[in-house]
Design a protein around this motif. Structure first.
Motif, mmCIF file in Angstrom:
data_model
loop_
_atom_site.group_PDB
_atom_site.id
_atom_site.type_symbol
_atom_site.label_atom_id
_atom_site.label_comp_id
_atom_site.label_asym_id
_atom_site.label_seq_id
_atom_site.Cartn_x
_atom_site.Cartn_y
_atom_site.Cartn_z
ATOM 1 N N UNK A 15 0.837 -1.207 0.000
ATOM 2 C CA UNK A 15 0.000 0.000 0.000
ATOM 3 C C UNK A 15 0.870 1.255 0.000
ATOM 4 N N UNK A 16 1.783 1.331 0.954
ATOM 5 C CA UNK A 16 2.645 2.511 1.045
ATOM 6 C C UNK A 16 3.602 2.589 -0.136
ATOM 7 N N UNK A 17 4.054 1.450 -0.607
ATOM 8 C CA UNK A 17 4.965 1.415 -1.756
ATOM 9 C C UNK A 17 4.297 2.013 -2.992
ATOM 10 N N UNK A 18 3.038 1.673 -3.217
ATOM 11 C CA UNK A 18 2.312 2.215 -4.363
ATOM 12 C C UNK A 18 2.038 3.705 -4.203
ATOM 13 N N UNK A 19 1.813 4.129 -2.965
ATOM 14 C CA UNK A 19 1.504 5.539 -2.712
ATOM 15 C C UNK A 19 2.729 6.438 -2.844
ATOM 16 N N UNK A 20 3.873 5.936 -2.438
ATOM 17 C CA UNK A 20 5.062 6.777 -2.322
ATOM 18 C C UNK A 20 5.960 6.761 -3.553
ATOM 19 N N UNK A 21 5.695 5.852 -4.498
ATOM 20 C CA UNK A 21 6.562 5.755 -5.658
ATOM 21 C C UNK A 21 5.756 5.788 -6.953
ATOM 22 N N UNK A 22 6.326 6.437 -7.935
ATOM 23 C CA UNK A 22 5.714 6.468 -9.260
ATOM 24 C C UNK A 22 6.197 5.253 -10.041
ATOM 25 N N UNK A 23 5.389 4.231 -10.061
ATOM 26 C CA UNK A 23 5.760 2.980 -10.707
ATOM 27 C C UNK A 23 5.151 2.908 -12.096
ATOM 28 N N UNK A 24 5.956 2.551 -13.075
ATOM 29 C CA UNK A 24 5.433 2.428 -14.432
ATOM 30 C C UNK A 24 4.699 1.107 -14.603
ATOM 31 N N UNK A 25 4.144 0.903 -15.786
ATOM 32 C CA UNK A 25 3.346 -0.294 -16.058
ATOM 33 C C UNK A 25 4.157 -1.564 -15.875
ATOM 34 N N UNK A 26 5.394 -1.550 -16.353
ATOM 35 C CA UNK A 26 6.232 -2.753 -16.257
ATOM 36 C C UNK A 26 6.449 -3.161 -14.805
ATOM 37 N N UNK A 27 6.737 -2.195 -13.942
ATOM 38 C CA UNK A 27 7.000 -2.504 -12.538
ATOM 39 C C UNK A 27 5.749 -3.007 -11.830
ATOM 40 N N UNK A 28 4.596 -2.440 -12.172
ATOM 41 C CA UNK A 28 3.348 -2.899 -11.552
ATOM 42 C C UNK A 28 2.998 -4.308 -12.018
ATOM 43 N N UNK A 29 3.196 -4.588 -13.297
ATOM 44 C CA UNK A 29 2.943 -5.932 -13.803
ATOM 45 C C UNK A 29 3.913 -6.933 -13.185
ATOM 46 N N UNK A 30 5.127 -6.479 -12.919
ATOM 47 C CA UNK A 30 6.116 -7.337 -12.257
ATOM 48 C C UNK A 30 5.660 -7.682 -10.845
ATOM 49 N N UNK A 31 5.057 -6.726 -10.155
ATOM 50 C CA UNK A 31 4.538 -6.995 -8.816
ATOM 51 C C UNK A 31 3.398 -8.003 -8.882
ATOM 52 N N UNK A 32 2.514 -7.856 -9.874
ATOM 53 C CA UNK A 32 1.424 -8.821 -10.059
ATOM 54 C C UNK A 32 1.991 -10.231 -10.224
ATOM 55 N N UNK A 33 2.993 -10.369 -11.067
ATOM 56 C CA UNK A 33 3.600 -11.689 -11.281
ATOM 57 C C UNK A 33 4.242 -12.210 -10.000
ATOM 58 N N UNK A 34 4.859 -11.318 -9.232
ATOM 59 C CA UNK A 34 5.495 -11.739 -7.992
ATOM 60 C C UNK A 34 4.499 -12.229 -6.960
ATOM 61 N N UNK A 35 3.370 -11.523 -6.825
ATOM 62 C CA UNK A 35 2.326 -11.959 -5.891
ATOM 63 C C UNK A 35 1.760 -13.306 -6.333
ATOM 64 N N UNK A 36 1.531 -13.452 -7.631
ATOM 65 C CA UNK A 36 1.012 -14.721 -8.156
ATOM 66 C C UNK A 36 1.980 -15.864 -7.878
ATOM 67 N N UNK A 37 3.261 -15.607 -8.064
ATOM 68 C CA UNK A 37 4.269 -16.639 -7.815
ATOM 69 C C UNK A 37 4.297 -17.039 -6.339
ATOM 70 N N UNK A 38 4.166 -16.048 -5.457
ATOM 71 C CA UNK A 38 4.166 -16.353 -4.034
ATOM 72 C C UNK A 38 2.967 -17.177 -3.611
ATOM 73 N N UNK A 39 1.788 -16.815 -4.119
ATOM 74 C CA UNK A 39 0.574 -17.561 -3.786
ATOM 75 C C UNK A 39 0.614 -18.952 -4.406
ATOM 76 N N UNK A 40 1.152 -19.039 -5.608
ATOM 77 C CA UNK A 40 1.323 -20.345 -6.263
ATOM 78 C C UNK A 40 2.228 -21.248 -5.427
ATOM 79 N N UNK A 41 3.276 -20.673 -4.857
ATOM 80 C CA UNK A 41 4.183 -21.436 -4.001
ATOM 81 C C UNK A 41 3.446 -21.977 -2.773
ATOM 82 N N UNK A 42 2.666 -21.125 -2.114
ATOM 83 C CA UNK A 42 1.934 -21.551 -0.921
ATOM 84 C C UNK A 42 0.957 -22.678 -1.240
ATOM 85 N N UNK A 43 0.239 -22.524 -2.352
ATOM 86 C CA UNK A 43 -0.757 -23.533 -2.726
ATOM 87 C C UNK A 43 -0.109 -24.834 -3.193
ATOM 88 N N UNK A 44 1.154 -24.770 -3.562
ATOM 89 C CA UNK A 44 1.853 -25.964 -4.025
ATOM 90 C C UNK A 44 2.562 -26.729 -2.927
#
Length: 203
Positions: A15-44
């Motif tokens: 939340x604070x990271x998104x508020x305090x930094x101007x992140x471009x599309x690539x960086x935001x999509x990278x975060x999406x992939x990272x969250x997905x990878x983490x949840x995929x790990x837990x479910x696996x």
């Protein structure tokens, strides 16, 4: 007594990271992939770990801008070889705006609320994507009680936003994936394995 200790993350939570930094599309999509990878790990894991309270506030950011899923206060561990949950602290009180319809109104789905599942985590993942691309919580214009009515009774989901979400990386492919994760019936939502593969191979 058992406890989990996490390293200190100077970048804070998502939340604070998104508020305090101007992140471009690539960086935001990278975060999406990272969250997905983490949840995929837990479910696996064996046994499977269901987070139960996935939201931007519960995702920490490391020095390199990578997301790390944290706060397992509602997590449950499911042993596929056992007849019941072997360990859980879930009390049915996850944060409402990120909860799947079956958690908000179990009677619609033929029974009692048996708590969070991998499929309710998938639903919450789409809500986190919404936060990443919009910088807002789901249904920011509604009160908690109104969210229950909208999601669990009227089958409403957040409508597709325009700018600035589009410039932040919310393209057609990500929006279709989010919609599939928001399916009303848990069985119709993709697994995190499928989500992860789509993000890695096709988006």
């Amino acid at each position: 007594m058992l406890a989990m200790i996490s390293p200190w993350m100077e970048m804070g939570n998502l939340v604070t990271y998104l508020q305090e930094r101007k992140l471009d599309a690539h960086k935001r999509q990278r975060i999406v992939r990272g969250v997905a990878a983490g949840l995929h790990f837990l479910h696996g894991l064996k046994p499977v770990v269901v987070h139960g309270d996935l939201r931007a506030e519960n995702i920490l950011i490391d020095w390199d801008g990578k997301p790390l899923i944290a706060d397992f206060g509602l997590a449950r561990i499911i042993d596929s070889q056992a007849s019941s949950i072997v360990a859980t602290s879930f009390n049915g009180k996850g944060t409402m705006r990120w909860q799947a319809p079956e958690l908000l109104n179990a009677s619609r789905f033929g029974g009692e609320n048996h708590g969070v599942t991998t499929k309710s985590d998938v639903y919450a993942f789409a809500c986190v994507c919404w936060e990443i691309f919009t910088g807002q919580i789901p249904f920011a214009n509604l009160r908690d009680g109104e969210v229950i009515l909208a999601v669990a009774v009227n089958d409403e989901r957040p409508s597709r936003p325009s700018e600035p979400a589009t410039s932040r990386g919310l393209d057609d492919e990500h929006w279709r994936l989010m919609q599939s994760c928001w399916a009303t019936l848990p069985v119709e939502r993709p697994s995190m394995d499928e989500v992860n593969n789509i993000l890695v191979d096709h988006i």
